[in-house]
Write a protein that holds these residues in place. Structure first.
Motif, PDB file in Angstrom:
ATOM      1  N   ARG A  34       0.823  -1.206   0.000  1.00  0.00           N
ATOM      2  CA  ARG A  34       0.000   0.000   0.000  1.00  0.00           C
ATOM      3  C   ARG A  34       0.861   1.263   0.000  1.00  0.00           C
ATOM      4  O   ARG A  34       0.660   2.176  -0.806  1.00  0.00           O
ATOM      5  N   THR A  35       1.835   1.318   0.894  1.00  0.00           N
ATOM      6  CA  THR A  35       2.604   2.544   1.107  1.00  0.00           C
ATOM      7  C   THR A  35       3.671   2.760   0.044  1.00  0.00           C
ATOM      8  O   THR A  35       3.818   3.872  -0.484  1.00  0.00           O
ATOM      9  N   LEU A  36       4.421   1.717  -0.291  1.00  0.00           N
ATOM     10  CA  LEU A  36       5.539   1.865  -1.213  1.00  0.00           C
ATOM     11  C   LEU A  36       5.134   1.708  -2.674  1.00  0.00           C
ATOM     12  O   LEU A  36       5.754   2.306  -3.554  1.00  0.00           O
ATOM     13  N   MET A  37       4.114   0.885  -2.957  1.00  0.00           N
ATOM     14  CA  MET A  37       3.774   0.595  -4.346  1.00  0.00           C
ATOM     15  C   MET A  37       2.395   1.083  -4.761  1.00  0.00           C
ATOM     16  O   MET A  37       2.002   0.930  -5.913  1.00  0.00           O
ATOM     17  N   GLY A  38       1.638   1.663  -3.845  1.00  0.00           N
ATOM     18  CA  GLY A  38       0.387   2.304  -4.209  1.00  0.00           C
ATOM     19  C   GLY A  38      -0.810   1.398  -4.387  1.00  0.00           C
ATOM     20  O   GLY A  38      -1.833   1.814  -4.951  1.00  0.00           O
ATOM     21  N   PHE A  39      -0.744   0.163  -3.906  1.00  0.00           N
ATOM     22  CA  PHE A  39      -1.894  -0.732  -3.983  1.00  0.00           C
ATOM     23  C   PHE A  39      -2.920  -0.346  -2.921  1.00  0.00           C
ATOM     24  O   PHE A  39      -2.570  -0.138  -1.761  1.00  0.00           O
ATOM     25  N   ALA A  40      -4.172  -0.278  -3.314  1.00  0.00           N
ATOM     26  CA  ALA A  40      -5.239   0.044  -2.371  1.00  0.00           C
ATOM     27  C   ALA A  40      -5.731  -1.221  -1.681  1.00  0.00           C
ATOM     28  O   ALA A  40      -5.970  -2.239  -2.336  1.00  0.00           O
ATOM     29  N   ILE A  41      -5.868  -1.165  -0.370  1.00  0.00           N
ATOM     30  CA  ILE A  41      -6.497  -2.264   0.361  1.00  0.00           C
ATOM     31  C   ILE A  41      -8.000  -2.189   0.115  1.00  0.00           C
ATOM     32  O   ILE A  41      -8.637  -1.180   0.409  1.00  0.00           O
ATOM     33  N   GLU A  42      -8.571  -3.265  -0.440  1.00  0.00           N
ATOM     34  CA  GLU A  42      -9.992  -3.245  -0.778  1.00  0.00           C
ATOM     35  C   GLU A  42     -10.802  -4.303  -0.038  1.00  0.00           C
ATOM     36  O   GLU A  42     -12.031  -4.359  -0.198  1.00  0.00           O
ATOM     37  N   GLY A  43     -10.132  -5.148   0.759  1.00  0.00           N
ATOM     38  CA  GLY A  43     -10.889  -6.146   1.494  1.00  0.00           C
ATOM     39  C   GLY A  43     -10.067  -6.771   2.594  1.00  0.00           C
ATOM     40  O   GLY A  43      -8.821  -6.763   2.553  1.00  0.00           O
ATOM     41  N   TYR A  44     -10.759  -7.320   3.574  1.00  0.00           N
ATOM     42  CA  TYR A  44     -10.112  -7.977   4.715  1.00  0.00           C
ATOM     43  C   TYR A  44     -10.905  -9.220   5.083  1.00  0.00           C
ATOM     44  O   TYR A  44     -12.145  -9.241   5.024  1.00  0.00           O
ATOM     45  N   ARG A  45     -10.181 -10.275   5.486  1.00  0.00           N
ATOM     46  CA  ARG A  45     -10.787 -11.500   5.995  1.00  0.00           C
ATOM     47  C   ARG A  45      -9.954 -11.961   7.176  1.00  0.00           C
ATOM     48  O   ARG A  45      -8.726 -12.062   7.071  1.00  0.00           O
ATOM     49  N   GLY A  46     -10.583 -12.217   8.306  1.00  0.00           N
ATOM     50  CA  GLY A  46      -9.847 -12.626   9.495  1.00  0.00           C
ATOM     51  C   GLY A  46     -10.785 -12.868  10.656  1.00  0.00           C
ATOM     52  O   GLY A  46     -12.001 -13.079  10.462  1.00  0.00           O
ATOM     53  N   PRO A  47     -10.261 -12.832  11.883  1.00  0.00           N
ATOM     54  CA  PRO A  47     -11.104 -13.129  13.051  1.00  0.00           C
ATOM     55  C   PRO A  47     -12.349 -12.254  13.134  1.00  0.00           C
ATOM     56  O   PRO A  47     -13.421 -12.715  13.548  1.00  0.00           O
ATOM     57  N   GLU A  48     -12.233 -10.985  12.706  1.00  0.00           N
ATOM     58  CA  GLU A  48     -13.376 -10.087  12.799  1.00  0.00           C
ATOM     59  C   GLU A  48     -14.480 -10.442  11.807  1.00  0.00           C
ATOM     60  O   GLU A  48     -15.624  -9.981  11.949  1.00  0.00           O
ATOM     61  N   THR A  49     -14.135 -11.245  10.793  1.00  0.00           N
ATOM     62  CA  THR A  49     -15.140 -11.666   9.801  1.00  0.00           C
ATOM     63  C   THR A  49     -15.523 -13.132   9.979  1.00  0.00           C
ATOM     64  O   THR A  49     -16.213 -13.695   9.123  1.00  0.00           O
ATOM     65  N   GLY A  50     -15.066 -13.750  11.077  1.00  0.00           N
ATOM     66  CA  GLY A  50     -15.441 -15.127  11.363  1.00  0.00           C
ATOM     67  C   GLY A  50     -14.401 -16.168  10.995  1.00  0.00           C
ATOM     68  O   GLY A  50     -14.628 -17.370  11.196  1.00  0.00           O
ATOM     69  N   VAL A  51     -13.251 -15.753  10.456  1.00  0.00           N
ATOM     70  CA  VAL A  51     -12.172 -16.691  10.134  1.00  0.00           C
ATOM     71  C   VAL A  51     -11.201 -16.694  11.310  1.00  0.00           C
ATOM     72  O   VAL A  51     -10.618 -15.663  11.652  1.00  0.00           O
ATOM     73  N   ARG A  52     -11.004 -17.840  11.936  1.00  0.00           N
ATOM     74  CA  ARG A  52     -10.303 -17.875  13.210  1.00  0.00           C
ATOM     75  C   ARG A  52      -8.808 -18.145  13.115  1.00  0.00           C
ATOM     76  O   ARG A  52      -8.077 -17.884  14.076  1.00  0.00           O
ATOM     77  N   ASP A  53      -8.332 -18.658  11.972  1.00  0.00           N
ATOM     78  CA  ASP A  53      -6.934 -19.114  11.955  1.00  0.00           C
ATOM     79  C   ASP A  53      -6.020 -18.345  11.012  1.00  0.00           C
ATOM     80  O   ASP A  53      -4.800 -18.535  11.046  1.00  0.00           O
TER      81      ASP A  53
END
Length: 367
Positions: A34-53
């Protein structure tokens, strides 16, 4: 329209879909892109979305899409993979019209299944089909049929107001390193499974320096949407960059990802200003730069300042540059490339590039 292979033996491919990296810290990796190459973060998957590991971040710039994934537990397959190989590319995902049909066709032709067809459905109505097959090392190809949505349906959308793009447009080619004697086997794999054809072949005389050499064959889908060079080491006086990669990655895998830009001067100027470290090219390379660039109409002084390389082939010109390694192990790096009609891979720059890599190898004590 799906394309691929040859007219008599098509495999339904629409191009590269995304690249997934497995890393020890997905959050930090996402911030790097994101910071060095300008890619935008457009999604997240993890514990907050129900994925535990695991935790994953989906990024995009133009049509170039990345996922970075890390594990939350030490006994997870991702943790074991990163311990063995370091951070690297796990999945070179390919876009297809029908994931299940493409998977069945690939397996019927001899591909080994990585995971069976499944459907992903998102809360916003997005839908993907996907399946996976194995390729060299522990790398896989996911076969993705989607409605064009991004991020993946099982990700929570993320509104990124921080990323500043640098002009990267799409993935141009993905380069794999395999062991001595294995290149032809994997060329045959892509020919037999996907109907790819051989685009170019470089031997140890074409890709060599005083100390080391390698061999490379480029397979493609026949349309130019997917190009995949495959490298193997060749005998030399000292250790080649491919041998160094295999020593540290500890298996075959993806060596570098080339991303297309419409303005390499803008792209390189911005990423350098942000602190992305690039391979250095000696001033002697630019002594005959006027002959190299020909009619490309570029600022030669700016080329020298930014360390940009130039080459031409029968189709026209290209400009390219390579980053330093993206991690502590000397394994994965990026290439930025601007094509001005050229269809090749900068053959005229091979010697300069390899000498630059060898200087870094020597500094690491691995030449």
């Amino acid at each position: 329209m799906s394309r691929g292979g040859t007219p008599s033996d098509p495999f339904p491919l629409n191009g590269f879909h995304h690249i997934e990296f497995w890393t020890d810290n997905a959050y930090q990796s996402a911030q790097f892109f994101r910071t060095l190459m300008g890619f935008a973060i457009e999604g997240y998957r993890g514990p907050e979305t129900g994925v535990r590991d695991t935790a994953s971040w989906a990024l995009r710039q133009g049509e170039a899409r990345f996922i970075v994934t890390g594990s939350l537990f030490p006994d997870h397959p991702i943790s074991r993979h990163v311990l063995e190989h370091g951070p690297g590319v796990h999945d070179v995902a390919l876009s297809v019209p029908d994931a299940e049909a493409a998977f069945e066709q690939a397996v019927a032709r001899g591909a080994e299944a990585a995971y069976k067809p499944e459907e992903l459905n998102g809360g916003g109505g997005s839908s993907w089909g996907r399946a996976g097959i194995h390729t060299y090392g522990e790398t896989i190809h996911s076969l993705i049929s989607s409605d064009g949505s991004w991020p993946p349906p099982d990700f929570e959308p993320f509104a990124d107001e921080v990323a500043r793009p640098v002009g990267l447009a799409r993935i141009d080619h993905v380069v794999g390193n395999v062991g001595l004697g294995d290149m032809d086997r994997w060329v045959a794999f892509y020919e037999e499974i996907f109907g790819f054809v051989l685009l170019r072949h470089f031997d140890e005389k074409q890709i060599s320096t005083e100390y080391s050499a390698l061999m490379s064959k480029v397979v493609w889908d026949g349309s130019g949407l997917i190009k995949m060079p495959i490298n193997e080491p060749a005998t030399g006086r000292r250790k080649s960059q491919i041998e160094e990669y295999l020593d540290f990655y500890r298996s075959p895998g993806v060596q570098h990802i080339a991303i297309l830009t419409d303005d390499i001067f803008r792209t390189v100027g911005e990423v350098r200003e942000r602190g992305l470290m690039m391979m250095n090219v000696p001033d002697s390379y630019y002594a005959d730069i006027a002959e190299r660039v020909g009619e490309m109409n570029v600022d030669e002084a700016e080329m020298r300042r930014l360390n940009i390389l130039a080459d031409t082939d029968e189709g026209g010109g290209l400009l390219q540059i390579f980053t330093r390694m993206l991690q502590d192990r000397p394994t994965v790096f990026f290439e930025f490339i601007e094509r001005r009609g050229a269809t090749g891979f900068g053959e005229g720059n091979f010697k300069a590039l390899f000498e630059a890599i060898e200087r870094d190898q020597a500094a690491r004590g691995n030449l």
